[in-house]
Structures are given as structure tokens and as C-alpha cells.
Design a protein around this motif. Structure first.
Motif, short mmCIF file in Angstrom:
data_model
loop_
_atom_site.label_atom_id
_atom_site.label_comp_id
_atom_site.label_asym_id
_atom_site.label_seq_id
_atom_site.Cartn_x
_atom_site.Cartn_y
_atom_site.Cartn_z
N GLN A 17 0.84 -1.21 0.00
CA GLN A 17 0.00 0.00 0.00
C GLN A 17 0.87 1.25 0.00
O GLN A 17 1.88 1.32 0.68
CB GLN A 17 -0.88 -0.02 1.24
N GLN A 18 0.49 2.23 -0.77
CA GLN A 18 1.22 3.48 -0.86
C GLN A 18 1.15 4.24 0.46
O GLN A 18 0.12 4.33 1.10
CB GLN A 18 0.62 4.35 -1.97
N GLU A 19 2.32 4.75 0.91
CA GLU A 19 2.34 5.61 2.09
C GLU A 19 1.99 7.02 1.66
O GLU A 19 2.71 7.64 0.91
CB GLU A 19 3.72 5.59 2.75
N ALA A 20 0.86 7.51 2.13
CA ALA A 20 0.40 8.83 1.71
C ALA A 20 0.37 9.83 2.85
O ALA A 20 -0.09 10.93 2.69
CB ALA A 20 -0.98 8.72 1.07
N GLU A 66 -5.87 3.20 -5.15
CA GLU A 66 -4.84 2.54 -4.34
C GLU A 66 -5.30 1.18 -3.83
O GLU A 66 -4.49 0.29 -3.60
CB GLU A 66 -4.46 3.42 -3.14
N ILE A 67 -6.61 1.03 -3.63
CA ILE A 67 -7.11 -0.25 -3.11
C ILE A 67 -7.77 -1.07 -4.21
O ILE A 67 -8.48 -2.03 -3.94
CB ILE A 67 -8.09 -0.03 -1.94
N HIS A 120 -9.66 13.57 -3.31
CA HIS A 120 -8.82 12.38 -3.43
C HIS A 120 -9.63 11.09 -3.62
O HIS A 120 -9.10 10.00 -3.44
CB HIS A 120 -7.93 12.24 -2.20
N THR A 121 -10.89 11.23 -3.99
CA THR A 121 -11.74 10.03 -4.12
C THR A 121 -11.13 9.02 -5.09
O THR A 121 -10.94 7.84 -4.75
CB THR A 121 -13.16 10.42 -4.57
#
Length: 393
Positions: free
Chosen positions: A5-8, A386-387, A379-380
Motif C-alpha cells: 500500500q502506498q504511504e500517503a 490505491e485499493i 482524493h476520491t
């Protein structure tokens, strides 16, 4: 956080932690903002109309009210209509990737939406599911709506004000919301620590009324601590009608001698050294019993010197003291400016605004601003991509 998962989030002690916020107004969004300041990836889930604070004036542009600029910094915003087909499933997919679910939606409403603890834990057993509302969910008041004023009244805070002034007024800040917000942060961190040691998530509930009753009782349980009680409930010094700022020759100050030596030095400075030897003022227990009279004396004596003279004396005698500042003066004082407690930054769409600084300092993992307040739903697509969810889905 799920593998790959991207670290945001930002750089900070909570970098790598994902928080999903389903909340509105101040208490829970304030807690989520604190977690975001500490580096967590906070995803704010909003209805199509947005959190109501977005529309509270003043606003420079629609949906970006002044209150929301700081409350919703360091967050990403996604729009999910939980009442529409697929809305609940979309949120559950997001919660499957989260470390913390933070909500102030009442438990009854969460149950109707199919988002109770058991249903959410079924998709993420390690999740910290943290809900905060006015009253304990298993109490007779569990379904009651509550805002800050309601909790101030229900927790005894309004009564405390009435004891001093004769008027049952509210504290002129949303004290219950902000204190409970900080307790939410504390609770989330404790539950995350437990999860990291055991792998076990859990349900955590922060009832506002319970939190504020406990908070108010810290000093005010006083003589009622003992059973049978040695006197009425209430901390006498705080409830003294004479406990006010002191008038100096040219302004107002808070001057607070505390130790025997402090009081001896204070009485000598105002030319009344004999008062230090009077039995009613000579020791801490006697000063506590005669606090109204003591504070009345202070109010009469402080006008003999200017604010500057008082500050100089108190500093030399190690007596706590400070001038009375307006909120504007406090926020823009040399002290506040040096600590960057309020600084001017540029928002991508809203232009120049004042950012409330993070007061806690971390030398190894600094906290701070890494995202300005997002537009509603900004950011929708990014978050759901991302998922593995497409915009169409």
C-alpha cells in the motif's frame, strides 16, 4: 497498513499508519487532524454535501470555510454516499486497509448502515475501531444527540461556572469537544500499541459525558473523595469568587504566589510583611481555608505597582505571573511567533491563510504540515485506485 500500500501520510511518529475518519463538526475531526499532524495517512470520508464545517462562515470559496482549513489539514478527502448502492461496500474495502477507524456517528446509525464493530472487524480483525459520541452506548442516554454545550451542562461544568458567577454560562470555547478529541488521540495510540504487540484490534468507545465528568472531578472531587465526605464537592480555590486577574497600576495580571516563601516575598513587596505571619495566611492549609479573604487582599494590593514592575519582581522571586493578554495578543506575541504557533502559509486554492502550529516538539520525528485542507472529494479517485477500485466502481 496492507502490503504494497502506498504511504500517503507525512513524516512523523505515525508515518505508515492509516486512519479512516467518518466524522463531522469538531471533536473527532480535531482528533484525526492531530493524528495527521503526527504523520498518519488520514482519509476523511465525507457525504456528498461534505462535513458541515466546510460551510461555516467565513468562507473564501464554497466548501472551504475558515474553520475547516486547520481542522482538515493533513488529510485526504473522499466522497462516499453510504446510503447509495455500493457505498457501504466501498467504505468496507477502504477499512480493510486501515489501522484506525475513527467516527463520531452514533452507534445506532452505524448499526443501521451495517457498520457496527462486528461487521467491520469481519473485514479487518486488526482494526482499532474507535467511536466517540455524547453518552455511553449501553446507557439509557446512549441514543441522545450531544454537542459541546450539552456535554458542558451534563458534566457539571456549567454548574461550576454558576457557583462562581451566579450565572450558568458555557465556557467560551468548545472545551468538551477539544478535550475529548485529545482523549480520542490518546485512546487510539494506546490501542495501536496493544495491536502492535498482540496483533489484536479492538473496539474503543470515548463517551464525551463520561470523559468530562472524570476531567472535572480531578480537583473538584476534593473533600467528597473521602467516604463519608469531609465536606462538599468542589475545589475551593477554583470556586472562589475572588479568583480573578489582579489589577495593576496600568493593567491586569495573573499573579500566583504558591509556596510559603512566595507569599512572604509577595507581602514584603507590597509593604505588608506582617501578613505573612498571620495564622490565616501562614501555611498552605490555612491559606486554602481562607482563600476568599486571601484573594481579596491580593486584589487590593497589586494596584501599587505597574505590570512591568510586577513582572520584574515575580521573575526575580520565582513567583508565577503573566499579564492578561487578548487571544489576538497571545497568538501574535513574540513567544508565539518564535514558536511558530501561528504562521502564514499558502493554500493551493484558498491563497494565504494562518496555520495553527503543532505545539508538541519531536526532535527525531517532527510533526507538521504535509497536506493543506483538501477540497471535498479531492482524493476520491486516488484513494480508491490505491485499493484497486476503479472510478466507475
Amino acid at each position: 497498513m496492507a502490503a504494497g500500500q502506498q504511504e500517503a501520510g507525512g513524516v512523523g511518529p505515525l508515518s505508515g499508519v492509516r486512519v479512516v475518519e467518518l466524522a463531522s463538526v469538531i471533536m473527532a475531526p480535531y482528533a484525526a487532524q492531530q493524528l495527521g499532524d503526527l504523520g498518519a495517512d488520514v482519509i476523511k470520508v465525507e457525504p456528498p454535501a461534505g462535513d458541515m464545517t466546510r460551510h461555516y462562515p467565513p468562507t473564501r470559496s464554497p466548501g472551504m470555510g475558515a474553520l475547516t482549513l486547520n481542522l482538515n489539514r493533513n488529510k485526504r478527502s473522499v466522497v462516499v454516499d453510504l446510503k447509495a448502492p455500493g457505498g457501504r461496500e466501498a467504505l468496507l474495502d477502504l477499512l480493510a486497509t486501515a489501522d484506525v477507524f475513527l467516527t463520531n456517528v452514533r452507534p445506532q446509525a452505524l448499526a443501521r448502515l451495517g457498520l457496527g464493530y462486528e461487521e467491520v472487524a469481519a473485514v479487518n480483525s486488526g482494526l482499532v475501531y474507535l467511536n466517540a459520541q455524547g453518552f455511553r452506548s449501553d446507557s439509557a442516554l446512549g441514543g441522545h444527540a450531544a454537542y459541546d454545550d450539552i456535554v458542558q451542562a451534563a458534566s457539571g461544568l456549567v454548574w461550576l461556572n454558576e457557583q462562581v458567577s451566579g450565572v450558568p454560562y458555557f465556557v467560551p470555547t468548545v472545551l468538551a469537544d477539544k478535550i475529548c478529541g485529545l482523549v480520542i488521540v490518546q485512546s487510539a495510540l494506546a490501542a495501536l500499541h496493544h495491536r502492535d504487540r498482540t496483533g489484536q484490534g479492538q473496539h474503543v468507545e470515548v463517551p464525551m459525558a463520561d470523559t468530562m465528568v472524570a476531567f472535572n472531578l480531578v480537583e473538584h472531587l476534593a473533600a467528597a473523595t473521602l467516604d463519608p465526605p469531609e465536606g462538599p464537592i468542589g475545589y475551593r480555590r477554583a470556586l472562589s469568587s475572588q479568583r480573578t486577574a489582579s489589577r495593576t497600576a496600568d493593567g491586569w495580571m495573573c499573579i500566583l504566589p504558591y509556596s510559603d516563601r512566595n507569599w512572604r516575598d509577595f507581602f514584603a513587596f507590597v509593604g505588608r510583611p506582617e501578613l505573612a505571619d498571620e495564622p490565616r495566611f501562614a501555611s498552605l492549609p490555612e491559606r486554602a481555608r481562607n482563600v476568599d479573604e486571601l484573594y481579596a487582599f491580593v486584589g487590593e494590593l497589586t494596584s501599587r505597582h505597574t505590570t512591568t514592575e510586577w513582572q520584574s519582581f515575580c521573575d526575580s522571586a520565582s513567583i508565577p505571573a503573566a499579564p492578561v493578554l487578548s487571544l489576538d495578543e497571545a497568538a501574535n506575541s513574540d513567544y508565539a511567533v518564535e514558536g511558530e504557533l501561528l504562521k502564514t502559509v499558502e493554500h493551493p486554492t484558498e491563497g494565504s491563510y494562518h496555520l495553527i502550529g503543532q505545539p508538541v516538539r519531536y526532535w527525531a520525528t517532527p510533526a507538521g504540515l504535509h497536506r493543506h485542507c483538501p477540497a471535498l472529494g479531492e482524493h476520491t479517485e486516488e484513494v480508491f485506485a490505491e485499493i484497486g477500485r476503479t472510478p466507475a466502481a
